[in-house]
Design a protein around this motif. Structure first.
Motif, mmCIF file in Angstrom:
data_model
loop_
_atom_site.group_PDB
_atom_site.id
_atom_site.type_symbol
_atom_site.label_atom_id
_atom_site.label_comp_id
_atom_site.label_asym_id
_atom_site.label_seq_id
_atom_site.Cartn_x
_atom_site.Cartn_y
_atom_site.Cartn_z
ATOM 1 N N PHE A 44 31.819 50.605 41.629
ATOM 2 C CA PHE A 44 32.265 50.026 42.907
ATOM 3 C C PHE A 44 33.087 48.763 42.641
ATOM 4 O O PHE A 44 33.091 47.825 43.437
ATOM 5 C CB PHE A 44 31.074 49.704 43.808
ATOM 6 N N ASN A 45 33.773 48.716 41.518
ATOM 7 C CA ASN A 45 34.708 47.608 41.259
ATOM 8 C C ASN A 45 35.965 47.892 42.072
ATOM 9 O O ASN A 45 36.833 48.668 41.650
ATOM 10 C CB ASN A 45 35.029 47.507 39.763
ATOM 11 N N GLU A 46 36.011 47.294 43.243
ATOM 12 C CA GLU A 46 37.097 47.563 44.182
ATOM 13 C C GLU A 46 38.333 46.724 43.838
ATOM 14 O O GLU A 46 38.214 45.694 43.155
ATOM 15 C CB GLU A 46 36.641 47.198 45.607
ATOM 16 N N PRO A 47 39.513 47.141 44.316
ATOM 17 C CA PRO A 47 40.713 46.327 44.110
ATOM 18 C C PRO A 47 40.466 44.914 44.592
ATOM 19 O O PRO A 47 39.861 44.706 45.649
ATOM 20 C CB PRO A 47 41.755 47.022 44.993
ATOM 21 N N SER A 48 40.915 43.955 43.789
ATOM 22 C CA SER A 48 40.580 42.559 44.083
ATOM 23 C C SER A 48 41.559 41.650 43.352
ATOM 24 O O SER A 48 42.400 42.108 42.590
ATOM 25 C CB SER A 48 39.134 42.352 43.621
ATOM 26 N N LYS A 49 41.416 40.354 43.569
ATOM 27 C CA LYS A 49 42.314 39.391 42.916
ATOM 28 C C LYS A 49 41.936 39.145 41.458
ATOM 29 O O LYS A 49 42.704 38.589 40.683
ATOM 30 C CB LYS A 49 42.279 38.044 43.665
ATOM 31 N N SER A 50 40.681 39.500 41.097
ATOM 32 C CA SER A 50 40.259 39.285 39.713
ATOM 33 C C SER A 50 39.278 40.377 39.302
ATOM 34 O O SER A 50 38.642 41.005 40.160
ATOM 35 C CB SER A 50 39.589 37.918 39.565
#
Ligand code: F6R
Length: 256
Positions: A147-153
């Motif tokens: 569940f590592n979703e698109p993000s800034k980091s």
């Protein structure tokens, strides 16, 4: 096989064939090391693999008694008894049908009252056991892994995450109503995934073609979490023709 250095991409005619290949790769690893640490995924992508693993177990071709099983993620909050929990999914689709020790099944606890502690304990458990030997991944249409979703980091450690709208929509196919779909999850972070010795990523269907292409042929960015896999030394990607559509075009262009 399409060979892109550290990334081997296999393209199959059907999801069943992907399942056979993926199960073969894991059973080879377990034969080499009876005590392998395996990290499993849920969702549609690995179901064929799990069916095949059960078949191999029934044929006495693989013995799971020594392995430790980890899982990438779990909804939060959710009761283990809920038929949509990933705990339930793993038991139903695999663990209840093979000889894996019940005491060696580790899934983030969606029932916990102390999420912070659960996340820290989960990372510690993986580390104390020497890390993951064989990591199974699917990929979201938005490029998420676990569940590592698109993000800034990129988030290194196991953490609580607010699920992306596209993830909630995709997961709603398993629930009776939209309201029932959990909005949060606990996921293993990028560090444990990247430190695993071997990764296999499974994807089928044309709706995954763009994510696959961006993950492996465009920039490495936390906005496309799977792209970090370009930095891993041993990734095998198992695709059907639909998911491989854009990759195959790229490969043909490269070899013109
Ligand atoms: C599930 C998981 C997710 C799925 C991804 C693809 O444990 O970690 O990243 O792998 O959402 O889901 P499916 O396979 O259902 O298309």
């Amino acid at each position: 096989m399409l060979d892109f250095g550290n990334i081997n991409i296999y393209v199959f005619d059907s999801a069943e064939e992907i399942g056979v290949k993926a199960a073969m790769l894991l059973s080879e690893t377990i034969k080499e090391n009876h005590k392998s640490n395996v990290c499993f995924a849920t969702g549609g992508s690995p179901v064929g693999m799990y069916k095949e693993l059960i078949k191999l177990y029934n044929e006495k071709a693989v013995d799971f008694s020594g392995i430790r099983a980890f899982n990438l993620d779990e909804y939060y909050p959710i009761q283990k008894s809920n038929s949509q929990s990933y705990d339930y999914f793993m038991k139903d689709n695999l663990f209840n049908h093979i000889n894996i020790d019940f005491n060696n099944q580790f899934i983030p606890n969606g029932e916990t009252k102390d999420v912070d502690k659960e996340c820290k304990d989960y990372d510690k458990l993986i580390e104390e056991n020497g890390g993951i030997d064989f990591q199974i991944l699917g990929i979201g249409t938005n490029g998420h892994i676990g569940f590592n979703e698109p993000s800034k980091s990129f988030k290194a450690n196991t953490h609580l995450v607010e699920l992306a709208e596209s993830t909630i929509n995709a997961n709603s196919r398993f629930f009776d109503s939209m309201e029932e779909v959990p909005k949060y999850g606990i996921t293993m972070g990028i560090k444990s995934i990247m430190m695993s010795k071997r990764i296999i990523l499974i994807a089928y269907g044309e709706n995954k073609a763009e994510a696959i292409y961006k993950a492996f042929f465009e920039d490495v960015t936390p906005e496309m979490p799977a792209s970090i896999l370009q930095f891993h030394r041993n990734v095998t990607v198992l695709l059907d023709k639909g998911a491989a559509k854009l990759v195959e075009e790229k490969f043909k262009a490269r070899n013109k």
